[in-house]
Design a protein around this motif. Sequence first.
Motif, PDB file in Angstrom:
ATOM      1  N   ARG A 163       0.860  -1.195   0.000  1.00 26.13           N
ATOM      2  CA  ARG A 163       0.000   0.000   0.000  1.00 26.13           C
ATOM      3  C   ARG A 163       0.889   1.235   0.000  1.00 26.13           C
ATOM      4  NH1 ARG A 163      -2.291  -1.612   5.708  1.00 26.13           N
ATOM      5  NH2 ARG A 163      -3.044  -3.728   5.322  1.00 26.13           N
ATOM      6  N   VAL A 164       0.525   2.229  -0.797  1.00 23.48           N
ATOM      7  CA  VAL A 164       1.291   3.474  -0.824  1.00 23.48           C
ATOM      8  C   VAL A 164       0.341   4.656  -0.670  1.00 23.48           C
ATOM      9  CG1 VAL A 164       3.124   2.488  -2.246  1.00 23.48           C
ATOM     10  CG2 VAL A 164       1.212   3.650  -3.357  1.00 23.48           C
ATOM     11  N   HIS A 165       0.870   5.711  -0.054  1.00 20.84           N
ATOM     12  CA  HIS A 165       0.093   6.938   0.106  1.00 20.84           C
ATOM     13  C   HIS A 165       1.024   8.132  -0.028  1.00 20.84           C
ATOM     14  CE1 HIS A 165      -2.656   9.987   1.593  1.00 20.84           C
ATOM     15  NE2 HIS A 165      -1.705  10.382   2.421  1.00 20.84           N
ATOM     16  N   SER A 166       0.544   9.189  -0.635  1.00 20.49           N
ATOM     17  CA  SER A 166       1.185  10.500  -0.586  1.00 20.49           C
ATOM     18  C   SER A 166       0.085  11.550  -0.674  1.00 20.49           C
ATOM     19  CB  SER A 166       2.213  10.670  -1.706  1.00 20.49           C
ATOM     20  OG  SER A 166       1.596  10.701  -2.971  1.00 20.49           O
ATOM     21  N   ARG A 167       0.460  12.769  -0.379  1.00 22.80           N
ATOM     22  CA  ARG A 167      -0.528  13.839  -0.213  1.00 22.80           C
ATOM     23  C   ARG A 167      -1.320  14.111  -1.488  1.00 22.80           C
ATOM     24  NH1 ARG A 167       0.220  19.227  -1.091  1.00 22.80           N
ATOM     25  NH2 ARG A 167       2.460  18.881  -1.307  1.00 22.80           N
ATOM     26  N   ARG A 168      -0.637  14.145  -2.633  1.00 22.96           N
ATOM     27  CA  ARG A 168      -1.308  14.483  -3.885  1.00 22.96           C
ATOM     28  C   ARG A 168      -1.789  13.210  -4.596  1.00 22.96           C
ATOM     29  NH1 ARG A 168       2.070  16.420  -7.544  1.00 22.96           N
ATOM     30  NH2 ARG A 168       3.952  15.755  -6.445  1.00 22.96           N
ATOM     31  N   PRO A 169      -3.084  13.160  -4.965  1.00 22.71           N
ATOM     32  CA  PRO A 169      -3.612  11.959  -5.632  1.00 22.71           C
ATOM     33  C   PRO A 169      -2.831  11.581  -6.887  1.00 22.71           C
ATOM     34  CG  PRO A 169      -5.409  13.387  -4.960  1.00 22.71           C
ATOM     35  CD  PRO A 169      -4.147  14.155  -4.717  1.00 22.71           C
ATOM     36  N   GLU A 170      -2.456  12.582  -7.699  1.00 24.64           N
ATOM     37  CA  GLU A 170      -1.747  12.262  -8.933  1.00 24.64           C
ATOM     38  C   GLU A 170      -0.374  11.654  -8.644  1.00 24.64           C
ATOM     39  OE1 GLU A 170      -1.091  16.760  -8.203  1.00 24.64           O
ATOM     40  OE2 GLU A 170      -2.628  15.239  -7.865  1.00 24.64           O
ATOM     41  N   SER A 171       0.207  12.055  -7.527  1.00 21.99           N
ATOM     42  CA  SER A 171       1.511  11.522  -7.140  1.00 21.99           C
ATOM     43  C   SER A 171       1.388  10.068  -6.699  1.00 21.99           C
ATOM     44  CB  SER A 171       2.119  12.372  -6.023  1.00 21.99           C
ATOM     45  OG  SER A 171       3.318  11.807  -5.561  1.00 21.99           O
ATOM     46  N   ARG A 172       0.467   9.784  -5.777  1.00 19.18           N
ATOM     47  CA  ARG A 172       0.344   8.412  -5.264  1.00 19.18           C
ATOM     48  C   ARG A 172      -0.187   7.457  -6.320  1.00 19.18           C
ATOM     49  NH1 ARG A 172      -3.691  11.154  -1.807  1.00 19.18           N
ATOM     50  NH2 ARG A 172      -5.797  10.642  -2.508  1.00 19.18           N
ATOM     51  N   ASP A 173      -1.108   7.925  -7.178  1.00 18.68           N
ATOM     52  CA  ASP A 173      -1.645   7.048  -8.215  1.00 18.68           C
ATOM     53  C   ASP A 173      -0.574   6.702  -9.248  1.00 18.68           C
ATOM     54  OD1 ASP A 173      -4.080   7.116  -6.952  1.00 18.68           O
ATOM     55  OD2 ASP A 173      -4.978   8.594  -8.313  1.00 18.68           O
ATOM     56  N   GLY A 174       0.222   7.695  -9.637  1.00 21.20           N
ATOM     57  CA  GLY A 174       1.301   7.451 -10.591  1.00 21.20           C
ATOM     58  C   GLY A 174       2.376   6.550 -10.000  1.00 21.20           C
ATOM     59  N   LYS A 185       3.198  -6.852  -9.856  1.00 18.72           N
ATOM     60  CA  LYS A 185       2.178  -7.215  -8.873  1.00 18.72           C
ATOM     61  C   LYS A 185       1.361  -5.970  -8.546  1.00 18.72           C
ATOM     62  CE  LYS A 185       4.999  -8.681  -5.723  1.00 18.72           C
ATOM     63  NZ  LYS A 185       5.521  -9.203  -4.428  1.00 18.72           N
ATOM     64  N   LYS A 186       0.219  -6.167  -7.951  1.00 19.12           N
ATOM     65  CA  LYS A 186      -0.657  -5.041  -7.624  1.00 19.12           C
ATOM     66  C   LYS A 186      -0.071  -4.213  -6.489  1.00 19.12           C
ATOM     67  CE  LYS A 186      -5.363  -3.836  -6.185  1.00 19.12           C
ATOM     68  NZ  LYS A 186      -6.685  -4.352  -5.775  1.00 19.12           N
ATOM     69  N   VAL A 187      -0.004  -2.913  -6.693  1.00 18.22           N
ATOM     70  CA  VAL A 187       0.357  -1.955  -5.654  1.00 18.22           C
ATOM     71  C   VAL A 187      -0.803  -0.990  -5.522  1.00 18.22           C
ATOM     72  CG1 VAL A 187       1.958  -0.143  -4.944  1.00 18.22           C
ATOM     73  CG2 VAL A 187       2.819  -2.186  -6.120  1.00 18.22           C
ATOM     74  N   THR A 188      -1.329  -0.848  -4.314  1.00 16.26           N
ATOM     75  CA  THR A 188      -2.563  -0.087  -4.088  1.00 16.26           C
ATOM     76  C   THR A 188      -2.267   1.294  -3.539  1.00 16.26           C
ATOM     77  OG1 THR A 188      -3.736  -2.145  -3.590  1.00 16.26           O
ATOM     78  CG2 THR A 188      -4.793  -0.083  -2.913  1.00 16.26           C
ATOM     79  N   ALA A 189      -2.780   2.321  -4.207  1.00 12.41           N
ATOM     80  CA  ALA A 189      -2.703   3.689  -3.694  1.00 12.41           C
ATOM     81  C   ALA A 189      -3.904   3.939  -2.796  1.00 12.41           C
ATOM     82  CB  ALA A 189      -2.688   4.683  -4.848  1.00 12.41           C
ATOM     83  N   VAL A 190      -3.653   4.378  -1.570  1.00 10.07           N
ATOM     84  CA  VAL A 190      -4.736   4.646  -0.627  1.00 10.07           C
ATOM     85  C   VAL A 190      -4.766   6.136  -0.291  1.00 10.07           C
ATOM     86  CG1 VAL A 190      -4.704   2.331   0.324  1.00 10.07           C
ATOM     87  CG2 VAL A 190      -3.282   4.086   1.353  1.00 10.07           C
ATOM     88  N   ALA A 191      -5.939   6.609   0.133  1.00  5.02           N
ATOM     89  CA  ALA A 191      -6.164   8.047   0.252  1.00  5.02           C
ATOM     90  C   ALA A 191      -5.794   8.640   1.604  1.00  5.02           C
ATOM     91  CB  ALA A 191      -7.632   8.364  -0.060  1.00  5.02           C
ATOM     92  N   ASP A 192      -5.482   7.798   2.597  1.00  5.08           N
ATOM     93  CA  ASP A 192      -5.185   8.356   3.921  1.00  5.08           C
ATOM     94  C   ASP A 192      -4.124   7.516   4.622  1.00  5.08           C
ATOM     95  OD1 ASP A 192      -6.728   6.470   6.069  1.00  5.08           O
ATOM     96  OD2 ASP A 192      -7.837   6.585   4.184  1.00  5.08           O
ATOM     97  N   TRP A 193      -3.505   8.099   5.630  1.00  6.82           N
ATOM     98  CA  TRP A 193      -2.417   7.454   6.364  1.00  6.82           C
ATOM     99  C   TRP A 193      -2.893   6.194   7.091  1.00  6.82           C
ATOM    100  CZ3 TRP A 193       2.606   9.776   7.999  1.00  6.82           C
ATOM    101  CH2 TRP A 193       2.954  10.899   7.228  1.00  6.82           C
TER     102      TRP A 193
END
Length: 333
Positions: A163-174, A185-193
């Motif tokens: 699971r990965v997260h960063s402040r900007r959606p475009e950053s974490r999604d990319g 393999k699947k890496v999931t971007a999540v919206a909160d800490w």
Amino acid sequence: MKPIYIDYLNALDIEALAMTDGEIIAAVEAGLVAQGKGQTVIEPRVHLEPDPAFHGHFNVLRGYVAPLDAAGVKIVGDYVDNYLHGLPSEFGILNLFDPRTGTPRAILDATVITDMRTGAVTAIGARHLARRNSKVLAHIGARGTAYWNVRLLDHLFDFDEIRVHSRRPESRDGFAAKLSADLGKKVTAVADWKSCVEGADIVVEASRLPEPQPLLKTEWIKPGALVVPYGTMSAVELSLTDIMQKMVVDDWGQCKGGKFGSLRAHVETGRLNETTLHAELGQIAAGLKPGRQSDDETILFWHRGLSLSDIALGKAMLAKAGEKGIGQRLRFA
């Protein structure tokens, strides 16, 4: 005087080397083992902050690694707002010298070296300090070093869930998309800490905060987890160190001083000191102190970044470049 030449590797040269995950980890671990055996000199890093309005500073790292016969100085800029200009947050140059005469030997682009060696130290720390069956990785932050943290950790652990997260959606999604493609393999971007951290076996916090803010809550940390916070500004609560059975750093001399670092407040309030510190990672890598001894231990590993890791990886790159005929020679004198 005989002609003096400098080996030069630019960013394109280093990309052409195609350093493998194993080569990167082995090179950096050699520097850590030398440190653990007392075969190095580390000068505490210094900072240059040209103007607070620029939202950035330079780190100057200096060191000597006797087994590698090399002294080095790395200068790396760390600018939070560079994404607004389409630039990476960090640029760096590594200079290597003959430690006996001071003769310059090499200049390398250290931008990706910084990213790679940081990821390698994270991964080596996890190999010694995380549970061997760790299957869930949480990573906060998507800056340059983040990619190599995840890639090299997955090389060692082959996670079931990332699971990965960063402040900007475009950053974490990319970031998640690139990792998914590169790791297969699947890496999931999540919206909160919280969604990122809760239940993870290994938690890496590499956020980019303008000022300290306790966004990572101690109560989210799974018992037996390894937590690796290394943001420039602290993102953790003071209580984080209270739940740790072991606390490990890369170099206590650097960690106990200076204005930057994720555990600065913990040092200043005495929570992390010579008594509560378990070991430096180099001592563990050299077999002089134990790493994880039980699956029940909750462990913290804080690394500020070592000149030794830059020097060791730079030397390994120069050796591979010589074998492959990559790079340039510059006339110095």
